[in-house]
Design an enzyme around this catalytic site. Structure first.
Site, PDB file in Angstrom:
ATOM      1  N   SER A  45       0.810  -1.214   0.000  1.00 36.77           N
ATOM      2  CA  SER A  45       0.000   0.000   0.000  1.00 36.77           C
ATOM      3  C   SER A  45       0.846   1.267   0.000  1.00 36.77           C
ATOM      4  CB  SER A  45      -0.939   0.017   1.214  1.00 36.77           C
ATOM      5  OG  SER A  45      -1.904  -1.011   1.121  1.00 36.77           O
ATOM      6  N   CYS A 248      -9.420  -2.004   3.970  1.00 37.82           N
ATOM      7  CA  CYS A 248      -8.672  -0.835   3.495  1.00 37.82           C
ATOM      8  C   CYS A 248      -9.138  -0.422   2.094  1.00 37.82           C
ATOM      9  CB  CYS A 248      -7.174  -1.108   3.554  1.00 37.82           C
ATOM     10  SG  CYS A 248      -6.155   0.381   3.519  1.00 37.82           S
ATOM     11  N   LEU A 249      -8.315  -0.591   1.045  1.00 42.92           N
ATOM     12  CA  LEU A 249      -8.764  -0.252  -0.305  1.00 42.92           C
ATOM     13  C   LEU A 249      -9.992  -1.077  -0.670  1.00 42.92           C
ATOM     14  CD1 LEU A 249      -8.043   1.444  -2.887  1.00 42.92           C
ATOM     15  CD2 LEU A 249      -6.893  -0.607  -3.719  1.00 42.92           C
ATOM     16  N   HIS A 333      -6.690  -2.293   9.515  1.00 45.52           N
ATOM     17  CA  HIS A 333      -6.103  -3.612   9.255  1.00 45.52           C
ATOM     18  C   HIS A 333      -6.296  -4.538  10.451  1.00 45.52           C
ATOM     19  CE1 HIS A 333      -3.967  -3.102   5.384  1.00 45.52           C
ATOM     20  NE2 HIS A 333      -4.018  -1.826   5.719  1.00 45.52           N
ATOM     21  N   GLU A 335      -5.706  -7.629  10.651  1.00 46.59           N
ATOM     22  CA  GLU A 335      -4.648  -8.641  10.723  1.00 46.59           C
ATOM     23  C   GLU A 335      -3.370  -8.095  11.346  1.00 46.59           C
ATOM     24  OE1 GLU A 335      -3.007  -6.167   7.712  1.00 46.59           O
ATOM     25  OE2 GLU A 335      -5.068  -6.780   8.080  1.00 46.59           O
TER      26      GLU A 335
END
Length: 354
Positions: A45, A248-249, A333, A335
């Site tokens: 990213s 995210c995206l 995120h 994770e």
């Protein structure tokens, strides 16, 4: 060796170069994480960006073989206040300096990273040039202005997998659209027993359905979500066909596919200490984030979705869920585990939908 960071407005920061030599142009951003520089360097990213670390000492535990998020780094440059020459960690295999040199990334140490961060917070992220080569400020600013843009669809095209591949698992099959997926997202899904088929960002709805998946995962990735209209259209076609989870995206792409809109944040969210509230439970989670765009809350008001998470720093949308279809997403995120594992419940929710 001296090195310089020159911003598009002509501001110059002089420091000591390490890693590679040469010059590179990118969007200058900052990350507030105290640790995790190896994951930051290898997070796709950050493609096209020059990353500034606000924590003053970077490199003190070296680079190891286990914490890479991708097989290579896509950053254009790396800026720190002080770099550690002699790391101390039993897992370390090389120094930060050696890693940057091996991957041809210019590092810059010894500058006032606090002043640079304040500059970006006040004026917004901007293009910059990091260099070890001689030249006048005027010449360097001209190079920045003449350089091709470090945004657009080529960012995702650079980081996505060129060909589909499979990660075996005993459980249901999930297709992962790879916009620049962090390795730990794939590990987190695979740890649940899922079989993963990772496909390029340009995969069509028919190609995805041909795998007969139980669900669809939309990964993180760099840049502006509106620069990947084919992916938005693919997700729009698959709404209602499969359970879908976006990070995210991937979260932004879901919002756009549903009819929402996005906007560019002044200086983005990049760090490991962003407080996010789950509006269902009221619980606040400390999250890891890396994004420069966000979904516009007012664009979601007339859509069949509910906002599930909010950023407590600035009120931006951090999560949404469709009111009728098995579709949900988060901006941060889960994770990355700054909690350390507080947000793994989201992967469990996806598994339940499958």
């Amino acid at each position: 060796m001296k090195g310089y960071l020159v911003l598009a407005d002509g501001t110059v920061y002089e420091g000591t170069a390490f890693g590679a030599v040469g010059e590179a142009i990118g969007e200058v951003v900052f990350n507030t994480g105290m640790t995790g520089y190896q994951e930051i360097l290898t997070d796709p990213s950050y493609c096209g960006q020059i990353v500034t670390m606000t924590y003053p000492l970077i490199g003190n535990y070296g680079i190891n073989q286990d914490d890479f998020e991708a097989s290579r780094s896509y950053v254009r440059g790396f800026i720190v206040r002080e770099t550690c020459t002699y790391p101390s960690n039993w897992r370390a295999k090389e120094t930060l300096d050696a890693y940057l040199y091996r991957h041809r990334i210019i590092g810059l140490a010894g500058i006032d990273t606090r002043a640079l961060t304040k500059k970006l917070r006040q004026h917004g992220v901007m293009q910059g040039l990091i260099t070890t080569l001689p030249g006048t400020v005027a010449e360097m600013v001209a190079k920045i202005k003449q350089a091709p843009p470090v945004f657009g669809p080529q960012l995702v095209q650079t980081v996505t997998t060129p060909e589909p591949y499979t990660i075996p698992g005993p459980g249901p099959r999930v297709v992962v659209m790879d916009f620049g997926a962090k390795a730990n997202i794939l590990r987190s899904l695979n740890k649940l027993g899922l079989e993963l088929v990772v496909v390029p960002a340009h995969a069509t709805a028919d190609e995805i359905m041909a795998y007969r998946p139980a669900g669809l995962m939309l990964s993180n990735g760099p840049g502006d979500p509106t620069d990947v209209p084919l992916a938005i259209n693919t997700v729009r076609q698959l709404l209602g066909e499969l359970p879908i989870f976006g990070i995210c995206l991937g979260h932004q792409i879901i919002g756009l596919a549903l009819g929402g809109s996005t906007y560019k944040l002044k200086f983005g969210h990049r760090g490991a200490n962003h407080p996010v509230q789950d509006l269902h439970s009221g619980r606040v989670y400390i999250t890891s984030q890396n994004h420069g765009f966000a979904l516009a809350a007012d664009s979601l008001q007339q859509l069949p979705v509910e906002i599930t998470h909010l950023n407590l720093n600035d009120g931006t949308v951090e999560g949404l869920r469709h009111k009728e279809l098995p579709v949900f997403s988060v901006q941060y995120h889960p994770e990355a585990a700054p909690g350390p594992e507080d947000n793994e419940y989201l992967f469990q929710q996806f598994l339940q939908l499958l």
